[in-house]
Design an enzyme around this catalytic site. Structure first.
Site, PDB file in Angstrom:
ATOM      1  N   HIS A 168       0.871  -1.170   0.000  1.00  9.49           N
ATOM      2  CA  HIS A 168       0.000   0.000   0.000  1.00  9.49           C
ATOM      3  C   HIS A 168       0.916   1.231   0.000  1.00  9.49           C
ATOM      4  CE1 HIS A 168      -2.821   2.816   1.980  1.00  9.49           C
ATOM      5  NE2 HIS A 168      -3.782   1.978   1.671  1.00  9.49           N
TER       6      HIS A 168
ATOM      7  N   LYS B 252     -10.869  -1.255  10.128  1.00 10.92           N
ATOM      8  CA  LYS B 252     -11.021  -2.381   9.209  1.00 10.92           C
ATOM      9  C   LYS B 252     -11.518  -3.626   9.925  1.00 10.92           C
ATOM     10  CE  LYS B 252      -8.231  -0.557   5.579  1.00 10.92           C
ATOM     11  NZ  LYS B 252      -6.937  -0.458   4.936  1.00 10.92           N
TER      12      LYS B 252
ATOM     13  N   ASP C 288       2.603  -4.963   8.121  1.00 14.45           N
ATOM     14  CA  ASP C 288       1.388  -4.155   8.018  1.00 14.45           C
ATOM     15  C   ASP C 288       0.202  -5.127   8.024  1.00 14.45           C
ATOM     16  OD1 ASP C 288      -0.852  -2.864   7.057  1.00 14.45           O
ATOM     17  OD2 ASP C 288       0.148  -1.948   5.338  1.00 14.45           O
TER      18      ASP C 288
HETATM   19  C1  PLP Z   1      -6.011   0.373   4.791  1.00 14.00           C
HETATM   20  C2  PLP Z   1      -4.610  -0.019   4.691  1.00 14.00           C
HETATM   21  C3  PLP Z   1      -3.579   0.829   5.142  1.00 14.00           C
HETATM   22  C4  PLP Z   1      -3.837   2.211   5.671  1.00 14.00           C
HETATM   23  O1  PLP Z   1      -4.632   2.207   6.815  1.00 14.00           O
HETATM   24  P1  PLP Z   1      -5.109   3.592   7.456  1.00 14.00           P
HETATM   25  O2  PLP Z   1      -6.164   3.193   8.427  1.00 14.00           O
HETATM   26  O3  PLP Z   1      -5.657   4.417   6.312  1.00 14.00           O
HETATM   27  O4  PLP Z   1      -3.912   4.224   8.070  1.00 14.00           O
HETATM   28  C5  PLP Z   1      -2.281   0.364   5.062  1.00 14.00           C
HETATM   29  N1  PLP Z   1      -1.998  -0.856   4.578  1.00 14.00           N
HETATM   30  C6  PLP Z   1      -2.949  -1.694   4.133  1.00 14.00           C
HETATM   31  C7  PLP Z   1      -2.575  -3.058   3.629  1.00 14.00           C
HETATM   32  C8  PLP Z   1      -4.291  -1.301   4.173  1.00 14.00           C
HETATM   33  O5  PLP Z   1      -5.233  -2.146   3.743  1.00 14.00           O
END
Ligand code: PLP
Length: 404
Positions: A121, A224, A198
């Site tokens: 990302h 999420k 991540d």
């Molecule tokens: C959504 C996402 C992010 C960013 O998350 P934020 O809540 O916008 O900081 C980073 N990496 C991955 C793989 C994501 O799906």
């Protein structure tokens, strides 16, 4: 037994309509919906004990502090961190990554190397490029294959004694690929490199065990996994968190302040300057409780059923191509139909009440790899149904007819 109709009752938003049609929400990889218990937690906080934490002697402040620290412990248990102070509450994944990238600036020198995967990302690429500019370190990329998996053979060749940190997502947000993070971590440690994972896209489907993974840093966002936006977690091994400098200066992160010298507070406060998202942190804890009450194994197996069903139905549409249709992925389908621009299909789907994401999904290097402007991404959650997938399939067919 998993009863999706009962689960759906927990999510008030699923009852709404869009353009006169029942909402079909397939943009779960961008953000998940919020169950009533989490909404109630937020209302309860602002209705009954809204106060700043860690500072007041008064009752409200103590109540808010207790709830906030209880949430930290819920998060600690969920990720199986050894110590509660290894759990830093952040504003989200992006914040957590930036904290580590900026902290490493003081540990790197010219010629050191950082390895990143091709499946990242943007929030996991740009901070490291900034770090390289600042320190003279070199960024190396683990390439990907046509099927959306990482070239692990090349990863092993990239690792050297110069490698200082490796970062990779646990699950790709653009394609849904589950990356072999155990192997990535294990191999990096042989060269003394730290690993940051991540987990933004993995945590809604998988319960990670940071001790078993032996990962150095793991980041995620509450929004999420059924929590609110603007709050997330950075897990860091104590020895690393001690080594890194604080990210921001301010209140709450100090022990003593004089104009000659300030000494920093211990963990986790060293990394939590200023008033945090108190309500968000508490609601994050409630979201984790909710997800665990449904059960991650149940979630994964039901979502997998949705994925298989949707994959076979969509592939019946002529000219439809699914990117990275590999076996090891979460319930994300990234696709295009012939040469039709994904945005055009997405707009027609919206008119039918179907929410999907179109575009590059903050992962332009992946789109460049496939030589496409973007994809249509349908991402499923445990509150979605096969009937909704039928609505999507009919919608894609209709859009394709209109646009061909
Ligand atoms: C959504 C996402 C992010 C960013 O998350 P934020 O809540 O916008 O900081 C980073 N990496 C991955 C793989 C994501 O799906």
């Amino acid at each position: 037994m998993f009863n999706v109709d009962k689960i759906r009752e927990d999510f008030p938003i699923l009852k709404r309509t869009v353009h006169g049609k029942s909402l079909v929400y397939f943009d779960n990889a961008a953000t998940s919906q919020t169950p009533q218990v989490v909404i109630d937690t937020i209302v309860d906080y602002y209705s009954n004990y809204n106060a700043n934490i860690h500072r007041g002697v008064h009752t409200l402040s103590q109540e808010a502090t207790d709830k906030y620290e209880e949430a930290r412990i819920k998060i600690q248990k969920h990720f199986n961190a050894e110590k509660a102070y290894e759990i830093i509450l952040t504003s989200g994944t992006t914040h957590g990554i930036n904290m580590i990238a900026s902290g490493f600036a003081s540990l790197l020198k010219t010629g050191d190397e950082i390895i990143v995967s091709a499946l990242e990302h943007h929030s996991n690429i740009v901070p490291w490029q900034m770090l390289c500019e600042k320190t003279g370190a070199i960024l190396k990329v683990i390439p990907m294959d046509e099927d959306g998996t990482l070239r692990m053979d090349i990863y092993h060749e990239l690792l050297t004694n110069k490698t200082k940190i490796v970062f990779c997502n646990h699950v790709s947000n653009a394609l849904g690929t589950i990356n072999p993070i155990e192997e990535i971590i294990h191999a990096a440690h042989k060269f003394g490199a730290a690993v940051l994972i991540d987990g933004a896209q993995a945590t809604p489907h998988i319960k990670p065990d940071v001790q078993e993974l032996d990962v150095d840093f793991y980041v995620a966002s509450a929004h999420k996994l059924c929590g609110p936006t603007g709050v997330g977690v950075l897990y860091g091994k104590e020895e690393w968190l001690q080594k890194l400098p604080p990210y921001q200066g301010g209140g709450e992160m100090i022990e003593t302040v004089t104009f000659d010298k300030t000494t920093y507070a211990g963990l986790p406060h060293k990394f939590e300057a200023g008033t945090p998202n108190i309500c968000g942190g508490i609601a994050f804890g409630a979201a984790i409780d909710y997800m665990n009450s449904v059960g991650f194994e149940t979630i994964a197996s039901y979502e997998n059923e949705l994925l298989e069903y949707a994959t076979s139905k969509l592939l019946n549409i002529e000219g439809l191509k699914i990117y990275a249709n590999n076996k090891c992925k979460t319930a994300v389908i990234s696709f295009n139909v012939n040469d039709i621009h994904p945005y055009d299909i997405g707009s027609i789907l919206d008119k039918l009440g179907i929410a999907v994401r179109t575009g590059h999904h903050c992962a332009q290097p992946i789109m460049d790899f496939y030589k496409i402007p973007g994809t249509i991404r349908a991402s499923f959650s445990f509150y979605n149904t096969k009937e909704e997938i039928d609505v999507l399939v009919a919608g894609v067919k209709r859009a394709t007819m209109m646009l061909s």
